[in-house]
Design a protein around this motif. Structure first.
Motif, PDB file in Angstrom:
ATOM      1  N   LEU A 317      -6.851  -0.649 -18.416  1.00  0.00           N
ATOM      2  CA  LEU A 317      -7.043   0.759 -18.354  1.00  0.00           C
ATOM      3  C   LEU A 317      -7.633   1.404 -17.070  1.00  0.00           C
ATOM      4  O   LEU A 317      -8.137   2.241 -16.951  1.00  0.00           O
ATOM      5  N   ASP A 318      -8.158   0.144 -16.337  1.00  0.00           N
ATOM      6  CA  ASP A 318      -8.771   0.732 -14.822  1.00  0.00           C
ATOM      7  C   ASP A 318      -7.826   1.057 -13.845  1.00  0.00           C
ATOM      8  O   ASP A 318      -6.612   0.778 -13.727  1.00  0.00           O
ATOM      9  N   PRO A 319      -8.098   2.113 -13.202  1.00  0.00           N
ATOM     10  CA  PRO A 319      -7.302   2.620 -12.175  1.00  0.00           C
ATOM     11  C   PRO A 319      -6.993   1.731 -10.936  1.00  0.00           C
ATOM     12  O   PRO A 319      -7.879   1.015 -10.551  1.00  0.00           O
ATOM     13  N   GLY A 320      -5.855   1.766 -10.286  1.00  0.00           N
ATOM     14  CA  GLY A 320      -5.298   0.839  -9.378  1.00  0.00           C
ATOM     15  C   GLY A 320      -5.984   1.282  -8.053  1.00  0.00           C
ATOM     16  O   GLY A 320      -6.215   2.819  -7.961  1.00  0.00           O
ATOM     17  N   VAL A 321      -6.237   0.890  -6.963  1.00  0.00           N
ATOM     18  CA  VAL A 321      -6.680   1.269  -5.944  1.00  0.00           C
ATOM     19  C   VAL A 321      -5.709   1.089  -4.517  1.00  0.00           C
ATOM     20  O   VAL A 321      -5.214   0.102  -4.441  1.00  0.00           O
ATOM     21  N   SER A 322      -5.525   2.264  -3.824  1.00  0.00           N
ATOM     22  CA  SER A 322      -4.598   2.162  -2.812  1.00  0.00           C
ATOM     23  C   SER A 322      -5.223   2.816  -1.625  1.00  0.00           C
ATOM     24  O   SER A 322      -5.348   4.061  -1.395  1.00  0.00           O
ATOM     25  N   GLN A 323      -5.882   1.993  -0.550  1.00  0.00           N
ATOM     26  CA  GLN A 323      -6.684   2.528   0.545  1.00  0.00           C
ATOM     27  C   GLN A 323      -6.298   1.733   1.744  1.00  0.00           C
ATOM     28  O   GLN A 323      -6.218   0.471   1.601  1.00  0.00           O
ATOM     29  N   SER A 324      -6.102   2.222   2.667  1.00  0.00           N
ATOM     30  CA  SER A 324      -5.984   1.672   3.907  1.00  0.00           C
ATOM     31  C   SER A 324      -6.216   2.718   5.150  1.00  0.00           C
ATOM     32  O   SER A 324      -5.739   3.788   5.352  1.00  0.00           O
ATOM     33  N   GLY A 325      -7.367   2.134   6.027  1.00  0.00           N
ATOM     34  CA  GLY A 325      -7.791   3.020   7.044  1.00  0.00           C
ATOM     35  C   GLY A 325      -8.213   4.463   6.576  1.00  0.00           C
ATOM     36  O   GLY A 325      -9.189   4.466   5.729  1.00  0.00           O
ATOM     37  N   THR A 326      -7.562   5.404   6.985  1.00  0.00           N
ATOM     38  CA  THR A 326      -8.113   6.777   6.564  1.00  0.00           C
ATOM     39  C   THR A 326      -7.269   7.363   5.428  1.00  0.00           C
ATOM     40  O   THR A 326      -7.610   8.295   4.806  1.00  0.00           O
ATOM     41  N   TYR A 327      -6.404   6.297   4.964  1.00  0.00           N
ATOM     42  CA  TYR A 327      -5.505   6.728   3.859  1.00  0.00           C
ATOM     43  C   TYR A 327      -6.245   6.368   2.530  1.00  0.00           C
ATOM     44  O   TYR A 327      -6.752   5.148   2.350  1.00  0.00           O
ATOM     45  N   ASN A 328      -6.415   7.280   1.544  1.00  0.00           N
ATOM     46  CA  ASN A 328      -6.860   6.899   0.467  1.00  0.00           C
ATOM     47  C   ASN A 328      -6.188   7.606  -0.638  1.00  0.00           C
ATOM     48  O   ASN A 328      -6.503   8.788  -0.992  1.00  0.00           O
ATOM     49  N   ARG A 329      -5.460   7.025  -1.463  1.00  0.00           N
ATOM     50  CA  ARG A 329      -4.476   7.658  -2.629  1.00  0.00           C
ATOM     51  C   ARG A 329      -5.705   8.014  -3.636  1.00  0.00           C
ATOM     52  O   ARG A 329      -6.319   7.304  -4.197  1.00  0.00           O
ATOM     53  N   LYS A 330      -5.369   9.274  -4.159  1.00  0.00           N
ATOM     54  CA  LYS A 330      -6.175   9.890  -5.278  1.00  0.00           C
ATOM     55  C   LYS A 330      -5.393   9.637  -6.634  1.00  0.00           C
ATOM     56  O   LYS A 330      -6.262   9.133  -7.544  1.00  0.00           O
ATOM     57  N   ASN A 331      -4.241  10.031  -6.448  1.00  0.00           N
ATOM     58  CA  ASN A 331      -3.461   9.964  -7.902  1.00  0.00           C
ATOM     59  C   ASN A 331      -3.098   8.573  -8.313  1.00  0.00           C
ATOM     60  O   ASN A 331      -2.028   8.211  -8.510  1.00  0.00           O
ATOM     61  N   ASN A 332      -4.158   7.582  -8.347  1.00  0.00           N
ATOM     62  CA  ASN A 332      -3.715   6.271  -8.779  1.00  0.00           C
ATOM     63  C   ASN A 332      -3.489   6.065 -10.338  1.00  0.00           C
ATOM     64  O   ASN A 332      -4.116   6.677 -10.988  1.00  0.00           O
ATOM     65  N   LYS A 333      -2.628   5.305 -10.749  1.00  0.00           N
ATOM     66  CA  LYS A 333      -2.363   5.179 -12.176  1.00  0.00           C
ATOM     67  C   LYS A 333      -3.009   3.613 -12.588  1.00  0.00           C
ATOM     68  O   LYS A 333      -3.754   3.066 -11.613  1.00  0.00           O
ATOM     69  N   ILE A 334      -3.089   3.798 -13.741  1.00  0.00           N
ATOM     70  CA  ILE A 334      -3.926   2.709 -14.396  1.00  0.00           C
ATOM     71  C   ILE A 334      -2.990   1.196 -14.020  1.00  0.00           C
ATOM     72  O   ILE A 334      -2.028   1.327 -13.862  1.00  0.00           O
ATOM     73  N   SER A 335      -3.801   0.060 -14.034  1.00  0.00           N
ATOM     74  CA  SER A 335      -3.405  -1.016 -13.679  1.00  0.00           C
ATOM     75  C   SER A 335      -2.369  -1.526 -14.876  1.00  0.00           C
ATOM     76  O   SER A 335      -1.130  -2.519 -14.159  1.00  0.00           O
ATOM     77  N   LYS A 336      -2.386  -1.483 -15.797  1.00  0.00           N
ATOM     78  CA  LYS A 336      -1.681  -1.940 -17.060  1.00  0.00           C
ATOM     79  C   LYS A 336      -1.262  -3.484 -17.003  1.00  0.00           C
ATOM     80  O   LYS A 336      -0.364  -4.301 -17.256  1.00  0.00           O
ATOM     81  N   ARG A 337      -2.302  -4.190 -16.557  1.00  0.00           N
ATOM     82  CA  ARG A 337      -2.439  -5.468 -16.403  1.00  0.00           C
ATOM     83  C   ARG A 337      -2.936  -6.420 -17.620  1.00  0.00           C
ATOM     84  O   ARG A 337      -2.807  -7.601 -17.693  1.00  0.00           O
ATOM     85  N   GLY A 338      -3.511  -5.638 -18.528  1.00  0.00           N
ATOM     86  CA  GLY A 338      -3.872  -6.042 -19.753  1.00  0.00           C
ATOM     87  C   GLY A 338      -2.767  -6.236 -20.917  1.00  0.00           C
ATOM     88  O   GLY A 338      -1.695  -6.198 -20.620  1.00  0.00           O
ATOM     89  N   SER A 339      -3.294  -6.408 -22.122  1.00  0.00           N
ATOM     90  CA  SER A 339      -2.268  -6.581 -23.144  1.00  0.00           C
ATOM     91  C   SER A 339      -1.539  -5.288 -23.549  1.00  0.00           C
ATOM     92  O   SER A 339      -2.416  -4.265 -23.953  1.00  0.00           O
ATOM     93  N   PRO A 340      -0.348  -5.011 -23.542  1.00  0.00           N
ATOM     94  CA  PRO A 340       0.309  -3.798 -24.032  1.00  0.00           C
ATOM     95  C   PRO A 340       0.051  -3.400 -25.431  1.00  0.00           C
ATOM     96  O   PRO A 340      -0.019  -2.205 -25.815  1.00  0.00           O
ATOM     97  N   HIS A 341      -0.218  -4.574 -26.299  1.00  0.00           N
ATOM     98  CA  HIS A 341      -0.483  -4.357 -27.711  1.00  0.00           C
ATOM     99  C   HIS A 341      -1.563  -3.792 -28.000  1.00  0.00           C
ATOM    100  O   HIS A 341      -1.759  -2.633 -28.665  1.00  0.00           O
ATOM    101  N   VAL A 342      -2.830  -3.867 -27.107  1.00  0.00           N
ATOM    102  CA  VAL A 342      -4.207  -3.472 -27.369  1.00  0.00           C
ATOM    103  C   VAL A 342      -3.831  -1.794 -26.820  1.00  0.00           C
ATOM    104  O   VAL A 342      -4.493  -0.868 -27.454  1.00  0.00           O
ATOM    105  N   ARG A 343      -3.403  -1.536 -25.555  1.00  0.00           N
ATOM    106  CA  ARG A 343      -3.170  -0.317 -25.127  1.00  0.00           C
ATOM    107  C   ARG A 343      -2.601   0.710 -26.205  1.00  0.00           C
ATOM    108  O   ARG A 343      -2.988   1.767 -26.485  1.00  0.00           O
TER     109      ARG A 343
END
Length: 425
Positions: A317-343
């Motif tokens: 449920l943690d937001p993904g991070v997409s940043q490089s140089g001056t670019y910093n994405r704001k509308n990041n989606k959740i990582s979904k790396r955990g158990s889908p059953h719990v989510r």
């Protein structure tokens, strides 16, 4: 010798690729083994020769690959080997270590072994046999529930053609009464037949556990529905068999689900700590016994997490991070790396905390107020993710403190924290 012999194993369904690295990172041997006793014993024979040569014990590292890795890990642990099981996401991060794009089982086994060398991994958390068993049962529970819904939808499709008004009499087709009637009297003609009247009334009475007058009134409604449906329904030669077999499958799945529920409850009582934490979690609004079992069996021991945000990340449920140089994405989606059953469970739990129940009451007025504040500013999905993270933080606090949930406003909570800090000082 400072470095160990490392055995990287890329696990697949029937076979596993092996790469053995020397303490100097030279490839000693590559081999493929079958995932059975003969294959695993052949690897041990090779390892014994290598260990005698280098006078050191090997360490084995492998990916968590569905359930296939479990038998290998269990076998080598029984033979006193240190076995490390890692998340495939971590080993996958090394796939671009070479300039040339290569993806094969051989290179995967080598990369897994190399991952041990660079020490950039987190070992997959292993749970007790009881917790693992409950986790498997909870996942099977979810699959059976999905299958029941699938067959109910199929039954509805059949009834839409052959008996369209049946759902007006029995809106919930998962009940024993409507299913039992369809199993014995699947068509409109069966219901309209006068000779079936008494048997149908008795069937309704026995399955609903209500009075004869209730059963008789229900039969009259069903009869009226059949009289309306006869004008528009399409009854094929296969209609009766299709309905009866579908009902039979639903009954079988429901019985299997009862057995799963019974076993989950039985196993949860065997582990005193697990059962105590189930009771604690049930103090949280919206959390039932099954919900508590799913969450606990997936996270295991809460002491594996030092902060709430670690548990949030574990559940994806943690937001993904997409940043490089001056670019910093704001509308990041959740990582979904955990158990889908719990989510899924957490999403249902979040909804139960912010929406009114059947009595038009809110289980958690504080969470509802937070929802109303956020929904005025942000999209629905973003707000629901925030509610889910709040629920994870509450779960973490209840398990960490080993205290039942107490409903407090943010102001009351801050006041209590200040008072406790003064007492500590």
């Amino acid at each position: 010798m400072s470095e160990k012999i490392v055995v990287g194993i890329d696990v697949s369904k029937a076979f596993s690729d092996i790469c053995i690295l020397s303490p100097n990172n030279d490839i000693i041997k590559r081999m493929k083994i079958s995932n059975d006793v003969i294959g695993m014993q052949s690897l041990i024979s090779v390892l014994e020769k290598v260990e005698n040569e280098y006078e050191d014990r090997a360490v084995i590292i492998m990916e968590a690959t569905a359930h296939y890795h479990q038998i290998l890990a269990n076998f080598f642990r029984k033979h006193n080997y240190e076995v490390i099981v890692i998340n495939p996401i971590q080993s996958g991060a090394l796939k671009n270590i070479n300039i040339r794009k290569i993806k094969s089982d051989k290179t995967d086994a080598y990369n897994i072994a190399l991952l041990y060398r660079i020490k950039n991994y987190n070992e997959t958390i292993t749970h007790s046999d009881t917790v693992n068993s409950i986790k498997k049962l909870c996942r099977q529970h979810k699959e059976l529930t999905d299958e029941i819904v699938e067959h109910i939808n199929r039954l509805i499709a059949f009834l839409d053609i052959s008996f369209p008004d049946y759902k007006k009499v029995f809106p919930d087709l998962q009940g024993k009464t409507p299913l039992s009637l369809l199993e014995k009297y699947p068509t409109v003609q069966d219901v309209l037949s006068p000779e079936n009247k008494q048997d149908m009334i008795q069937l309704i009475k026995e399955n609903s556990h209500k009075s004869y007058s209730y059963a008789e009134a229900k039969y009259e409604k069903l009869l009226q529905a059949a009289e309306k449906s006869i004008e528009v329904c399409i009854v094929n030669l296969s209609s009766a068999v299709l309905i009866q077999t579908t009902v039979s499958v639903i009954f079988s799945l429901q019985e299997a689900l009862k057995a799963i529920n019974y076993e989950i409850k039985r196993l949860s009582l065997l582990d005193e700590k697990f059962h105590k934490e189930i009771v604690l979690l049930q103090s949280i609004p919206g959390v039932g016994e099954y919900t508590a079992c799913v969450v606990l069996s997936e996270l295991g021991d809460v002491s594996n997490f030092s902060k709430p945000k670690e548990l949030v990340a574990f559940f994806g449920l943690d937001p993904g991070v997409s940043q490089s140089g001056t670019y910093n994405r704001k509308n990041n989606k959740i990582s979904k790396r955990g158990s889908p059953h719990v989510r899924l469970i957490l999403h249902m739990l979040a909804k139960s905390n912010v929406y009114p129940n059947r009595n038009r009451e809110y289980l958690n007025p504080v969470m509802r107020a937070y929802f109303e504040k956020k929904i005025a500013e942000k999209p629905y999905k973003v707000v629901m993710c925030a509610i889910m993270r709040k629920m994870v933080q509450i779960i973490f606090a209840v398990l960490r403190n080993q205290k039942s949930f107490e409903l407090r406003t943010p102001e009351e909570h801050q006041k209590l924290i200040r008072e406790n800090s003064k007492l500590v000082a």
